[in-house]
Design a protein around this motif. Structure first.
Motif, PDB file in Angstrom:
ATOM      1  N   MET A  43     -28.345 -19.690  21.546  1.00 37.30           N
ATOM      2  CA  MET A  43     -29.318 -18.891  20.950  1.00 37.30           C
ATOM      3  C   MET A  43     -30.305 -18.306  21.961  1.00 37.30           C
ATOM      4  O   MET A  43     -30.744 -19.203  22.891  1.00 37.30           O
ATOM      5  CB  MET A  43     -30.064 -19.660  19.967  1.00 37.30           C
ATOM      6  CG  MET A  43     -29.304 -20.054  18.485  1.00 37.30           C
ATOM      7  SD  MET A  43     -30.387 -20.822  17.454  1.00 37.30           S
ATOM      8  CE  MET A  43     -29.578 -20.755  15.960  1.00 37.30           C
ATOM      9  N   THR A  44     -30.743 -17.173  21.712  1.00 38.58           N
ATOM     10  CA  THR A  44     -32.025 -16.751  22.610  1.00 38.58           C
ATOM     11  C   THR A  44     -33.081 -16.883  22.035  1.00 38.58           C
ATOM     12  O   THR A  44     -33.025 -17.628  20.675  1.00 38.58           O
ATOM     13  CB  THR A  44     -31.866 -15.040  22.619  1.00 38.58           C
ATOM     14  OG1 THR A  44     -32.153 -14.367  21.274  1.00 38.58           O
ATOM     15  CG2 THR A  44     -30.440 -14.501  23.080  1.00 38.58           C
ATOM     16  N   LYS A  45     -34.155 -16.759  22.393  1.00 39.69           N
ATOM     17  CA  LYS A  45     -35.331 -17.260  21.935  1.00 39.69           C
ATOM     18  C   LYS A  45     -35.791 -16.443  20.570  1.00 39.69           C
ATOM     19  O   LYS A  45     -36.097 -16.893  19.533  1.00 39.69           O
ATOM     20  CB  LYS A  45     -36.928 -16.964  22.993  1.00 39.69           C
ATOM     21  CG  LYS A  45     -38.009 -17.163  22.329  1.00 39.69           C
ATOM     22  CD  LYS A  45     -39.243 -17.262  23.198  1.00 39.69           C
ATOM     23  CE  LYS A  45     -40.693 -17.735  22.690  1.00 39.69           C
ATOM     24  NZ  LYS A  45     -41.750 -17.633  23.582  1.00 39.69           N
ATOM     25  N   GLU A  46     -35.319 -15.281  20.550  1.00 40.38           N
ATOM     26  CA  GLU A  46     -35.534 -14.357  19.120  1.00 40.38           C
ATOM     27  C   GLU A  46     -34.860 -15.110  18.205  1.00 40.38           C
ATOM     28  O   GLU A  46     -35.186 -14.921  16.965  1.00 40.38           O
ATOM     29  CB  GLU A  46     -35.312 -12.885  19.620  1.00 40.38           C
ATOM     30  CG  GLU A  46     -36.224 -12.199  20.432  1.00 40.38           C
ATOM     31  CD  GLU A  46     -36.185 -12.624  21.804  1.00 40.38           C
ATOM     32  OE1 GLU A  46     -34.993 -13.411  22.305  1.00 40.38           O
ATOM     33  OE2 GLU A  46     -36.978 -12.261  22.566  1.00 40.38           O
ATOM     34  N   GLN A  47     -33.433 -15.372  18.427  1.00 40.11           N
ATOM     35  CA  GLN A  47     -32.426 -15.652  17.567  1.00 40.11           C
ATOM     36  C   GLN A  47     -32.917 -17.259  17.010  1.00 40.11           C
ATOM     37  O   GLN A  47     -32.935 -17.372  15.735  1.00 40.11           O
ATOM     38  CB  GLN A  47     -31.071 -16.034  18.163  1.00 40.11           C
ATOM     39  CG  GLN A  47     -30.483 -14.454  18.600  1.00 40.11           C
ATOM     40  CD  GLN A  47     -29.193 -14.682  19.332  1.00 40.11           C
ATOM     41  OE1 GLN A  47     -29.210 -15.546  20.044  1.00 40.11           O
ATOM     42  NE2 GLN A  47     -28.149 -13.744  19.339  1.00 40.11           N
ATOM     43  N   ALA A  63     -35.853 -16.644  14.460  1.00 35.43           N
ATOM     44  CA  ALA A  63     -35.444 -16.239  13.286  1.00 35.43           C
ATOM     45  C   ALA A  63     -34.751 -17.273  12.608  1.00 35.43           C
ATOM     46  O   ALA A  63     -35.072 -17.437  11.258  1.00 35.43           O
ATOM     47  CB  ALA A  63     -34.433 -15.090  13.550  1.00 35.43           C
ATOM     48  N   PHE A  64     -34.016 -18.166  13.138  1.00 35.30           N
ATOM     49  CA  PHE A  64     -33.441 -19.305  12.490  1.00 35.30           C
ATOM     50  C   PHE A  64     -34.423 -20.273  11.978  1.00 35.30           C
ATOM     51  O   PHE A  64     -34.185 -20.887  10.968  1.00 35.30           O
ATOM     52  CB  PHE A  64     -32.409 -19.756  13.646  1.00 35.30           C
ATOM     53  CG  PHE A  64     -31.546 -21.240  13.032  1.00 35.30           C
ATOM     54  CD1 PHE A  64     -30.663 -20.949  12.035  1.00 35.30           C
ATOM     55  CD2 PHE A  64     -31.884 -22.528  13.627  1.00 35.30           C
ATOM     56  CE1 PHE A  64     -29.827 -22.031  11.337  1.00 35.30           C
ATOM     57  CE2 PHE A  64     -31.205 -23.532  13.208  1.00 35.30           C
ATOM     58  CZ  PHE A  64     -30.167 -23.044  12.042  1.00 35.30           C
ATOM     59  N   ILE A  65     -35.424 -20.554  12.636  1.00 38.04           N
ATOM     60  CA  ILE A  65     -36.493 -21.529  12.488  1.00 38.04           C
ATOM     61  C   ILE A  65     -36.956 -21.106  11.094  1.00 38.04           C
ATOM     62  O   ILE A  65     -37.282 -21.778   9.930  1.00 38.04           O
ATOM     63  CB  ILE A  65     -37.435 -21.858  13.631  1.00 38.04           C
ATOM     64  CG1 ILE A  65     -36.692 -22.561  14.623  1.00 38.04           C
ATOM     65  CG2 ILE A  65     -38.564 -22.734  12.998  1.00 38.04           C
ATOM     66  CD1 ILE A  65     -36.211 -23.940  14.355  1.00 38.04           C
ATOM     67  N   ASP A  66     -37.549 -19.740  11.175  1.00 37.68           N
ATOM     68  CA  ASP A  66     -37.942 -19.057   9.780  1.00 37.68           C
ATOM     69  C   ASP A  66     -37.127 -19.402   8.661  1.00 37.68           C
ATOM     70  O   ASP A  66     -37.629 -19.730   7.612  1.00 37.68           O
ATOM     71  CB  ASP A  66     -38.363 -17.756  10.245  1.00 37.68           C
ATOM     72  CG  ASP A  66     -39.337 -17.471  11.118  1.00 37.68           C
ATOM     73  OD1 ASP A  66     -40.332 -18.229  11.278  1.00 37.68           O
ATOM     74  OD2 ASP A  66     -39.588 -16.157  11.805  1.00 37.68           O
ATOM     75  N   VAL A 113     -36.228 -30.378   7.796  1.00 38.19           N
ATOM     76  CA  VAL A 113     -37.497 -31.119   7.930  1.00 38.19           C
ATOM     77  C   VAL A 113     -37.776 -31.103   9.401  1.00 38.19           C
ATOM     78  O   VAL A 113     -38.973 -31.324   9.656  1.00 38.19           O
ATOM     79  CB  VAL A 113     -37.053 -32.596   7.186  1.00 38.19           C
ATOM     80  CG1 VAL A 113     -38.288 -33.474   7.479  1.00 38.19           C
ATOM     81  CG2 VAL A 113     -36.881 -32.541   5.799  1.00 38.19           C
ATOM     82  N   MET A 114     -36.806 -31.363  10.125  1.00 37.39           N
ATOM     83  CA  MET A 114     -37.234 -31.525  11.647  1.00 37.39           C
ATOM     84  C   MET A 114     -37.814 -30.127  11.837  1.00 37.39           C
ATOM     85  O   MET A 114     -38.909 -30.113  12.954  1.00 37.39           O
ATOM     86  CB  MET A 114     -36.019 -31.796  12.309  1.00 37.39           C
ATOM     87  CG  MET A 114     -35.626 -32.818  12.427  1.00 37.39           C
ATOM     88  SD  MET A 114     -34.102 -33.347  13.636  1.00 37.39           S
ATOM     89  CE  MET A 114     -32.724 -32.734  12.717  1.00 37.39           C
ATOM     90  N   ALA A 115     -37.553 -29.145  11.514  1.00 38.35           N
ATOM     91  CA  ALA A 115     -38.078 -27.540  11.935  1.00 38.35           C
ATOM     92  C   ALA A 115     -39.546 -27.547  11.337  1.00 38.35           C
ATOM     93  O   ALA A 115     -40.376 -27.114  12.019  1.00 38.35           O
ATOM     94  CB  ALA A 115     -37.163 -26.664  11.286  1.00 38.35           C
ATOM     95  N   ARG A 119     -42.058 -26.069  15.626  1.00 38.08           N
ATOM     96  CA  ARG A 119     -41.248 -24.949  16.023  1.00 38.08           C
ATOM     97  C   ARG A 119     -40.274 -25.554  17.099  1.00 38.08           C
ATOM     98  O   ARG A 119     -39.178 -24.619  17.122  1.00 38.08           O
ATOM     99  CB  ARG A 119     -41.883 -23.667  15.935  1.00 38.08           C
ATOM    100  CG  ARG A 119     -42.483 -23.316  14.703  1.00 38.08           C
ATOM    101  CD  ARG A 119     -43.115 -21.792  15.082  1.00 38.08           C
ATOM    102  NE  ARG A 119     -41.982 -20.824  14.900  1.00 38.08           N
ATOM    103  CZ  ARG A 119     -41.399 -20.374  14.012  1.00 38.08           C
ATOM    104  NH1 ARG A 119     -41.672 -20.748  12.756  1.00 38.08           N
ATOM    105  NH2 ARG A 119     -40.475 -19.501  14.125  1.00 38.08           N
ATOM    106  N   GLU A 120     -40.728 -26.287  17.895  1.00 39.66           N
ATOM    107  CA  GLU A 120     -39.923 -26.641  19.037  1.00 39.66           C
ATOM    108  C   GLU A 120     -39.099 -28.184  19.048  1.00 39.66           C
ATOM    109  O   GLU A 120     -38.204 -28.296  19.712  1.00 39.66           O
ATOM    110  CB  GLU A 120     -40.917 -26.805  20.247  1.00 39.66           C
ATOM    111  CG  GLU A 120     -41.488 -25.399  20.741  1.00 39.66           C
ATOM    112  CD  GLU A 120     -40.616 -24.477  21.397  1.00 39.66           C
ATOM    113  OE1 GLU A 120     -39.921 -24.817  22.437  1.00 39.66           O
ATOM    114  OE2 GLU A 120     -40.038 -23.542  20.874  1.00 39.66           O
TER     115      GLU A 120
END
Length: 467
Positions: free
Chosen positions: A203-207, A210-213, A241-243, A247-248
């Motif tokens: 995953m890139t940072k942008e991907q 978006a996945f976390i969101d 729940v971890m997310a 975010r990190e």
């Protein structure tokens, strides 16, 4: 059966192991399993020792990992569960993972073929009376409501519960290998492995963002009233729940990119990596490592297909969630796993507050040995405190019951085996010229010394049991 049998209730990992250890000592056993007459929220088959979550028994490195140390001890104890796991392993880097169907079938065949074990497919609705003689309750985290109620009456205390989430399984041929690649973290070669045992999706940072969101906003399974205040076990948190905890968090947990190099673009370091591990012997199914979830089914497919390489993923099983229950064992059980209020009853497996396949198996092994030695009129010593098996037993029966902080009292919680449960070394390892070790070198030497100490002690102990 001419002798009065020992009754084992529950045909999971702990119950199957307990029954096997008793029978191998020459004593008859009745193993009670309520499936298929009464199903659970998580099991899909009626097989003994069915693995309902991951297919991994985790690290097999006995020198550097406490779980691998526990593997080694169970093999010394001639564990049925470990022998079947070894016979049905699939590649998984430094871990011992199994073909779940082949493993369960092997355990069931061994149990059913043993002349001293009778399997009864029936529910035991309550704590058996003293007239039954020795009983081991190994009903696990999915104990039936009626038996749970009976246990509560015998313990006169509130049982605790936590949620355990199940990770999705993907068909391998639906994974885009033009994006994903095979590699074990740090190219580590484990039992039956090649160093390329995981499928990795970068995953890139942008991907990742978006996945976390999507994880956080995705619709979750509604809790029933009786589940509303059930805490999670930190070792098996749902991915969302971890997310929500930061975010990190995932980048430092199951999605960490360390030790991995994208074979399609070696010069670019992935911002995060999703790993999938082989789930069956044919290599046609892979489970998403660390992706336990309570997202609703329709949402799961949309969110997980956001992961590069899984755009067209086909799921053999989606994630799920069920409630696990366990005892306040330090308060309720003796050091030989007997219920203080009813000493003819022992508990084994996850219901005691251990967490993990091998930990449950180990406690089942001990419960079986304790029970049969008592019937034989022999005094059985506890396993050495320096061993992994002794450490997990001590956590269950002698671990701290509560602590006080800003949140108030914290009750006894489930735990996986780890070096922190073992007594510290009397003397820390040093270099050949007598100097102190530092950093990672110190940590590695300490673990190896603790493992060597514990395995040596356990080998002597297991010899005393007649194995």
């Amino acid at each position: 059966m001419t002798e009065k049998p020992i009754h084992v209730v529950g045909g999971g990992l702990a119950g199957s192991e307990a029954a096997w250890q008793i029978a191998q000592k020459g004593h008859p056993v009745v193993l009670h399993e309520m499936r298929p007459h009464r199903k659970t929220d998580a099991h899909q088959t009626e097989g003994l020792a069915e693995l309902v979550c991951s297919n991994s028994f985790r690290s097999d490195d006995a020198a550097n990992n406490a779980v691998g140390m526990l593997h080694a001890e169970l093999r010394m104890a001639k564990s049925l569960i470990m022998s079947c796991a070894d016979a049905h392993q699939v590649p998984a880097g430094g871990a011992l993972a199994v073909d779940r169907d082949g493993f369960s079938q092997a355990v069931q065949k061994a149990i059913e073929d043993h002349p001293l074990i009778e399997v009864r497919r029936e529910e035991v609705p309550g704590v058996p009376p003293q007239e039954w003689g020795q009983v081991i309750l190994a009903t696990g985290p999915l104990t039936s409501p009626s038996l749970s109620e009976s246990i509560l009456k015998h313990t006169d205390t509130d049982a605790l519960a936590f949620f355990d989430a199940i990770a999705p399984i993907v068909h391998k041929d639906s994974i885009n290998m033009d994006v994903a690649w095979f590699q074990s973290r740090y190219d580590k070669v484990g039992p039956g492995g090649t160093g390329k045992d995981y499928i990795n999706c970068p995953m890139t940072k942008e991907q990742y963002e978006a996945f976390i969101d999507a994880l956080i906003s995705g619709e979750k399974t509604d809790f029933k009233e009786w589940e509303a205040n059930t805490p999670y076990f930190d070792g098996c948190l749902p991915i969302e729940v971890m997310a929500e905890r930061g975010r990190e968090t995932l980048r430092h947990g199951p999605l960490k990119p360390m030790g991995l190099t994208n074979a399609h673009d070696p010069e670019v370091k992935p911002y995060a990596v999703v790993q999938l591990r082989q789930d069956n012997a044919l290599g046609t199914l892979y489970n998403m490592v660390g992706f336990q979830t309570k997202l609703k089914y329709g949402i799961q497919t949309d969110v997980f297909r956001m992961i590069p390489g899984l755009e067209n993923a086909q799921f053999a099983r989606l994630g799920g969630l069920h409630r696990n229950t366990f005892l306040n064992s330090p308060k309720l059980l003796t050091e030989q796993l007997q219920l203080k209020a009813a000493p003819h009853v022992r508990f084994a497996g996850q219901i005691t507050g251990c967490e993990g396949y091998v930990e449950s198996t180990a406690v089942g092994c001990l419960a079986g040995l304790f029970a049969v030695h008592e019937l034989l009129g022999e005094t059985m010593e506890l396993p050495p405190a320096t061993s992994a098996m002794g450490a997990i037993l001590n956590h269950i029966t002698g671990g701290h019951i509560s602590r006080t902080d800003n949140e108030g009292p914290r009750s006894f919680q489930p735990m996986n085996i780890n070096f922190g449960l073992l007594p510290p070394l009397e003397e820390l390892p040093k270099t050949e010229d007598g100097k102190r070790l530092r950093g990672k070198e110190k940590s590695r030497a300490r673990k190896q010394a603790m493992s060597k100490r514990g395995l040596t002690a356990f080998e002597g102990w297991i010899a005393k049991t007649g194995h």
